[in-house]
Motif scaffolding. Structure first.
Motif, PDB file in Angstrom:
ATOM      1  N   PHE A 124       9.688 -13.239   3.044  1.00  0.00           N
ATOM      2  CA  PHE A 124       8.609 -14.030   3.638  1.00  0.00           C
ATOM      3  C   PHE A 124       8.267 -15.216   2.738  1.00  0.00           C
ATOM      4  O   PHE A 124       8.118 -16.360   3.207  1.00  0.00           O
ATOM      5  CB  PHE A 124       7.389 -13.137   3.853  1.00  0.00           C
ATOM      6  CG  PHE A 124       6.179 -13.863   4.350  1.00  0.00           C
ATOM      7  CD1 PHE A 124       6.078 -14.252   5.677  1.00  0.00           C
ATOM      8  CD2 PHE A 124       5.126 -14.161   3.490  1.00  0.00           C
ATOM      9  CE1 PHE A 124       4.951 -14.925   6.138  1.00  0.00           C
ATOM     10  CE2 PHE A 124       4.003 -14.831   3.939  1.00  0.00           C
ATOM     11  CZ  PHE A 124       3.918 -15.211   5.262  1.00  0.00           C
ATOM     12  N   ALA A 125       8.137 -14.955   1.427  1.00  0.00           N
ATOM     13  CA  ALA A 125       7.770 -16.017   0.488  1.00  0.00           C
ATOM     14  C   ALA A 125       8.839 -17.106   0.432  1.00  0.00           C
ATOM     15  O   ALA A 125       8.521 -18.297   0.361  1.00  0.00           O
ATOM     16  CB  ALA A 125       7.545 -15.423  -0.902  1.00  0.00           C
ATOM     17  N   GLU A 126      10.085 -16.706   0.465  1.00  0.00           N
ATOM     18  CA  GLU A 126      11.168 -17.690   0.408  1.00  0.00           C
ATOM     19  C   GLU A 126      11.226 -18.527   1.688  1.00  0.00           C
ATOM     20  O   GLU A 126      11.475 -19.738   1.644  1.00  0.00           O
ATOM     21  CB  GLU A 126      12.504 -16.981   0.185  1.00  0.00           C
ATOM     22  CG  GLU A 126      12.659 -16.424  -1.222  1.00  0.00           C
ATOM     23  CD  GLU A 126      13.971 -15.678  -1.404  1.00  0.00           C
ATOM     24  OE1 GLU A 126      14.600 -15.336  -0.373  1.00  0.00           O
ATOM     25  OE2 GLU A 126      14.357 -15.430  -2.558  1.00  0.00           O
ATOM     26  N   TYR A 127      10.983 -17.885   2.831  1.00  0.00           N
ATOM     27  CA  TYR A 127      11.048 -18.618   4.093  1.00  0.00           C
ATOM     28  C   TYR A 127       9.968 -19.701   4.154  1.00  0.00           C
ATOM     29  O   TYR A 127      10.201 -20.788   4.687  1.00  0.00           O
ATOM     30  CB  TYR A 127      10.905 -17.649   5.265  1.00  0.00           C
ATOM     31  CG  TYR A 127      11.086 -18.303   6.606  1.00  0.00           C
ATOM     32  CD1 TYR A 127      12.359 -18.618   7.075  1.00  0.00           C
ATOM     33  CD2 TYR A 127       9.990 -18.630   7.394  1.00  0.00           C
ATOM     34  CE1 TYR A 127      12.534 -19.241   8.298  1.00  0.00           C
ATOM     35  CE2 TYR A 127      10.159 -19.251   8.621  1.00  0.00           C
ATOM     36  CZ  TYR A 127      11.427 -19.553   9.062  1.00  0.00           C
ATOM     37  OH  TYR A 127      11.601 -20.188  10.270  1.00  0.00           O
ATOM     38  N   TYR A 128       8.781 -19.393   3.607  1.00  0.00           N
ATOM     39  CA  TYR A 128       7.675 -20.351   3.648  1.00  0.00           C
ATOM     40  C   TYR A 128       7.434 -20.981   2.274  1.00  0.00           C
ATOM     41  O   TYR A 128       6.301 -21.332   1.938  1.00  0.00           O
ATOM     42  CB  TYR A 128       6.407 -19.660   4.162  1.00  0.00           C
ATOM     43  CG  TYR A 128       6.440 -19.402   5.646  1.00  0.00           C
ATOM     44  CD1 TYR A 128       6.256 -20.434   6.553  1.00  0.00           C
ATOM     45  CD2 TYR A 128       6.701 -18.129   6.135  1.00  0.00           C
ATOM     46  CE1 TYR A 128       6.323 -20.209   7.917  1.00  0.00           C
ATOM     47  CE2 TYR A 128       6.766 -17.889   7.506  1.00  0.00           C
ATOM     48  CZ  TYR A 128       6.567 -18.938   8.390  1.00  0.00           C
ATOM     49  OH  TYR A 128       6.627 -18.713   9.746  1.00  0.00           O
ATOM     50  N   GLN A 129       8.495 -21.164   1.494  1.00  0.00           N
ATOM     51  CA  GLN A 129       8.328 -21.690   0.143  1.00  0.00           C
ATOM     52  C   GLN A 129       7.801 -23.121   0.140  1.00  0.00           C
ATOM     53  O   GLN A 129       7.202 -23.563  -0.838  1.00  0.00           O
ATOM     54  CB  GLN A 129       9.645 -21.615  -0.618  1.00  0.00           C
ATOM     55  CG  GLN A 129      10.796 -22.361   0.005  1.00  0.00           C
ATOM     56  CD  GLN A 129      12.085 -22.149  -0.770  1.00  0.00           C
ATOM     57  OE1 GLN A 129      12.137 -22.417  -1.962  1.00  0.00           O
ATOM     58  NE2 GLN A 129      13.105 -21.633  -0.102  1.00  0.00           N
ATOM     59  N   GLN A 131       5.363 -24.069   1.872  1.00  0.00           N
ATOM     60  CA  GLN A 131       3.915 -23.979   2.081  1.00  0.00           C
ATOM     61  C   GLN A 131       3.192 -23.231   0.952  1.00  0.00           C
ATOM     62  O   GLN A 131       1.971 -23.220   0.909  1.00  0.00           O
ATOM     63  CB  GLN A 131       3.608 -23.262   3.405  1.00  0.00           C
ATOM     64  CG  GLN A 131       3.843 -24.115   4.646  1.00  0.00           C
ATOM     65  CD  GLN A 131       5.311 -24.310   4.948  1.00  0.00           C
ATOM     66  OE1 GLN A 131       6.102 -23.358   4.878  1.00  0.00           O
ATOM     67  NE2 GLN A 131       5.692 -25.546   5.292  1.00  0.00           N
ATOM     68  N   MET A 132       3.937 -22.599   0.064  1.00  0.00           N
ATOM     69  CA  MET A 132       3.277 -21.825  -0.993  1.00  0.00           C
ATOM     70  C   MET A 132       4.159 -21.759  -2.222  1.00  0.00           C
ATOM     71  O   MET A 132       5.391 -21.877  -2.122  1.00  0.00           O
ATOM     72  CB  MET A 132       2.970 -20.404  -0.510  1.00  0.00           C
ATOM     73  CG  MET A 132       4.193 -19.507  -0.370  1.00  0.00           C
ATOM     74  SD  MET A 132       3.831 -17.817   0.138  1.00  0.00           S
ATOM     75  CE  MET A 132       3.887 -18.004   1.915  1.00  0.00           C
ATOM     76  N   ARG A 133       3.519 -21.586  -3.358  1.00  0.00           N
ATOM     77  CA  ARG A 133       4.270 -21.320  -4.586  1.00  0.00           C
ATOM     78  C   ARG A 133       4.575 -19.831  -4.692  1.00  0.00           C
ATOM     79  O   ARG A 133       5.715 -19.402  -4.763  1.00  0.00           O
ATOM     80  CB  ARG A 133       3.469 -21.793  -5.796  1.00  0.00           C
ATOM     81  CG  ARG A 133       4.164 -21.544  -7.130  1.00  0.00           C
ATOM     82  CD  ARG A 133       3.277 -21.906  -8.320  1.00  0.00           C
ATOM     83  NE  ARG A 133       2.037 -21.142  -8.344  1.00  0.00           N
ATOM     84  CZ  ARG A 133       1.249 -21.035  -9.413  1.00  0.00           C
ATOM     85  NH1 ARG A 133       1.570 -21.652 -10.539  1.00  0.00           N
ATOM     86  NH2 ARG A 133       0.133 -20.352  -9.340  1.00  0.00           N
ATOM     87  N   TYR A 134       3.508 -19.017  -4.702  1.00  0.00           N
ATOM     88  CA  TYR A 134       3.660 -17.564  -4.744  1.00  0.00           C
ATOM     89  C   TYR A 134       3.016 -16.953  -3.512  1.00  0.00           C
ATOM     90  O   TYR A 134       1.996 -17.429  -3.009  1.00  0.00           O
ATOM     91  CB  TYR A 134       2.967 -16.961  -5.978  1.00  0.00           C
ATOM     92  CG  TYR A 134       3.522 -17.382  -7.312  1.00  0.00           C
ATOM     93  CD1 TYR A 134       4.885 -17.325  -7.583  1.00  0.00           C
ATOM     94  CD2 TYR A 134       2.667 -17.819  -8.320  1.00  0.00           C
ATOM     95  CE1 TYR A 134       5.384 -17.706  -8.813  1.00  0.00           C
ATOM     96  CE2 TYR A 134       3.148 -18.199  -9.558  1.00  0.00           C
ATOM     97  CZ  TYR A 134       4.506 -18.152  -9.800  1.00  0.00           C
ATOM     98  OH  TYR A 134       5.004 -18.534 -11.015  1.00  0.00           O
ATOM     99  N   PHE A 135       3.606 -15.873  -3.054  1.00  0.00           N
ATOM    100  CA  PHE A 135       2.935 -14.991  -2.094  1.00  0.00           C
ATOM    101  C   PHE A 135       2.250 -13.921  -2.928  1.00  0.00           C
ATOM    102  O   PHE A 135       2.894 -13.249  -3.737  1.00  0.00           O
ATOM    103  CB  PHE A 135       3.948 -14.385  -1.129  1.00  0.00           C
ATOM    104  CG  PHE A 135       3.341 -13.446  -0.119  1.00  0.00           C
ATOM    105  CD1 PHE A 135       2.123 -13.717   0.483  1.00  0.00           C
ATOM    106  CD2 PHE A 135       4.009 -12.278   0.251  1.00  0.00           C
ATOM    107  CE1 PHE A 135       1.574 -12.852   1.422  1.00  0.00           C
ATOM    108  CE2 PHE A 135       3.470 -11.410   1.188  1.00  0.00           C
ATOM    109  CZ  PHE A 135       2.250 -11.698   1.770  1.00  0.00           C
ATOM    110  N   ALA A 136       0.931 -13.782  -2.758  1.00  0.00           N
ATOM    111  CA  ALA A 136       0.135 -12.894  -3.607  1.00  0.00           C
ATOM    112  C   ALA A 136      -0.535 -11.811  -2.765  1.00  0.00           C
ATOM    113  O   ALA A 136      -1.697 -11.935  -2.374  1.00  0.00           O
ATOM    114  CB  ALA A 136      -0.919 -13.696  -4.371  1.00  0.00           C
ATOM    115  N   PRO A 137       0.197 -10.737  -2.435  1.00  0.00           N
ATOM    116  CA  PRO A 137      -0.412  -9.629  -1.687  1.00  0.00           C
ATOM    117  C   PRO A 137      -1.486  -8.936  -2.530  1.00  0.00           C
ATOM    118  O   PRO A 137      -1.244  -8.595  -3.696  1.00  0.00           O
ATOM    119  CB  PRO A 137       0.765  -8.690  -1.416  1.00  0.00           C
ATOM    120  CG  PRO A 137       2.000  -9.508  -1.658  1.00  0.00           C
ATOM    121  CD  PRO A 137       1.618 -10.490  -2.710  1.00  0.00           C
TER     122      PRO A 137
END
Length: 542
Positions: A124-129, A131-137
């Protein structure tokens, strides 16, 4: 010129700075936010702000996951399902924003393990890289069946290791430091952010920044914030001194309801220090103000009167004067009827009976309990489970046959122990399958776990039904009343629900329910035993 930021916005910026600093070290994979126990809402505001503020104060996307934790494999499944469902539900919004909506990872095949969760989150994080630096669950389970199991899951996640575009977040507080051992085990991979958020300071600054200049309401909000801060952190004398300064203002403005608030705050401060006489004096002063509010037709006037009675009753109970406490709780119940508030009327009478039972007055206690039953009878059936009716009925069982009621209660810890052992065995079995467990093997473990759950539950029900069936007529009538008023399988407190949340008709093996007499005459007795509430003397020493 831009409007100055309010205190909450400033704290959000402070938290963002702490986050950015913590993320500078490339080896960090899990970040623990350590905050005061009352700062949960502030942290939630920070996480949410990163989604909606433009521009956000961090380049990262925080997403809360509150799935309950029971087993590691079940938790993994829940986390992946939550991300998948959230993504599918938001595709329309993403499309409106011009963002891509064909992330194939939402329907990918991942194992039900910590490693599987991390793989999906990384996808998910790579697909929307862009739009975001890190995905932080943010992992904040709403319930945790096994604290050790959750720690084992996190250990497995850190062994995976967590991919570069992820930063898992946990929140604990300065009082218990729940995740300290995790941080010590994993060294530099886990970073603790100490965020000493002072919610009272935020309230004070917010009051000072409020519009209105030197208006009385603005000045009072600042004073009240100080009083609440001292109630939490200061002495009773300090709280009283600050409250009395605020009292002059609210008396001048004739804000009777706020006079009640101030007196009750000081009463609470005195109670914390076991200064019972002073606390009672303040609760009675609060009641005079509440009576004035009621006379002035304040919409909360009667409710405030009720609260002062409950507060004073609690002081008498704390002072180990159960008879006086009982009288005062009964007064609270009487006012609750005038509000009207059936829930508090029931609770006042329940506590009045409880206090008399503590004093060894069996029959007077039973009368109060039965009067509380009458309050429950008049309620809509859907409201009864929301009250303390279950505690009332257990109190009645304890009054009638204390040893039997205690044995019923002790069935619950035995059941919980059986469940804990079953969970521990399931976790050990699944851990041996490694980070890529075969679905069929997990299915077998889960099926055995659920079978053990139902067996433990059936054992508990059988034990309780035997105990209930051995009780005298009055004891069994109380249980019959509970099954009429709450649900047909009620068998005591603490209540244990079916482990698979099945309704009674769906139970695989219902117990042999005890034969119970009709409770109708018990209800008739409840309607005829209520006596006038005795007046509590205006002055009395503790």
């Amino acid at each position: 010129m831009a409007n100055p930021k309010n205190p909450v916005e400033k704290r959000i910026d402070d938290l963002a700075a702490l986050w950015l600093q913590a993320c500078e070290a490339p080896e960090v994979r899990v970040i623990v936010w350590r905050v005061p126990g009352n700062a949960g809402r502030m942290m939630a505001a920070f996480f949410e702000a990163q989604k909606h503020l433009e521009p956000a104060s961090t380049p990262d996307l925080f997403q809360n996951f509150d799935a309950p934790f029971e087993t590691g494999f079940g938790y993994s499944r829940e986390l992946m399902g939550a991300l998948r469902d959230g993504y599918v539900a938001s595709r329309g919004e993403l499309k409106q924003q011009g963002l891509p909506i064909d992330w194939r990872g939402a329907h990918g095949e991942y194992p039900d393990s910590a490693a599987g969760v991390l793989a999906m989150f990384q996808s998910f994080a790579e697909y929307y890289q862009a739009q975001m630096r890190y995905f932080a669950p943010v992992l904040s389970p709403s319930q945790v069946a096994s604290s050790s199991g959750l720690e084992q899951w996190l250990d497995a996640a850190l062994r995976a290791p967590i991919p570069d575009r992820l930063r898992l977040c946990l929140v604990d507080n300065v009082e218990d430091k729940r995740w300290q051992a995790l941080a010590e085990r994993h060294g530099k991979a886990v970073r603790v952010i100490d965020a000493p958020i002072d919610m009272f300071d935020i309230a004070r600054q917010t009051a000072a920044q409020s519009s209105g200049g030197a208006a009385p309401s603005t000045a009072y909000r600042a004073m009240l914030a100080d009083v609440m801060t001292l109630l939490e952190k200061g002495s009773a004398a300090q709280t009283a001194a600050r409250a009395d300064k605020a009292m002059k203002l609210v008396q001048r403005e004739q804000w009777h309801d706020q006079q009640v608030v101030l007196h009750m705050a000081v009463a609470g401060a005195h109670l914390k220090q076991a200064e019972h006489s002073e606390a009672i004096h303040r609760y009675r002063a609060a009641r005079e103000c509440a009576l004035a509010a009621e006379a002035a037709r304040h919409p909360a006037g009667t409710n405030l009167i009720m609260q002062t009675w409950f507060g004073e009753a609690g002081v008498w109970l704390s002072a180990q004067q159960p008879v006086r406490a009982s009288e005062t709780y009964a007064q609270a119940a009487s006012v609750a009827r005038r509000v009207p508030n059936a829930m508090f009327a029931l609770e006042g009478l329940r506590m009045a009976g409880y206090c008399l039972a503590q004093d060894g007055q069996v029959e007077p206690a039973r009368e109060r309990y039965l009067a509380a039953v009458a309050e429950a009878k008049a309620m809509p059936p859907a409201d009864r489970p929301l009250t303390t009716l279950a505690l009332l009925l257990q109190d009645m069982l304890r009054l009638q046959d204390a040893p039997r009621a205690e044995r019923i209660a002790q069935c619950a810890p035995a059941y919980q122990q059986d469940v804990a052992e079953a969970l521990q065995q399931a976790e050990a079995q699944s851990a041996r399958l490694g980070p890529q467990p075969a679905p069929a093997a997990l299915e077998k473990i889960e099926k055995e776990l659920l079978t053990r759950y139902e067996l433990a539950f059936r054992t508990l029900c059988d034990q309780r039904e035997r105990l209930i069936g051995g009780g005298d007529v009055f004891f069994r009538k109380v249980v019959a009343l509970a099954r009429d008023y709450l649900h047909p399988a009620w068998n005591g407190v603490p209540e244990v629900k079916h482990p698979l949340d099945k309704e009674l008709l769906e139970w695989s093996q219902p117990p042999q329910f005890a034969q119970l007499p009709e409770p109708d005459d018990l209800l008739d007795t409840a309607n005829t035993t209520t006596k006038p509430t005795p007046a509590v003397p205006a002055e009395a020493s503790v």
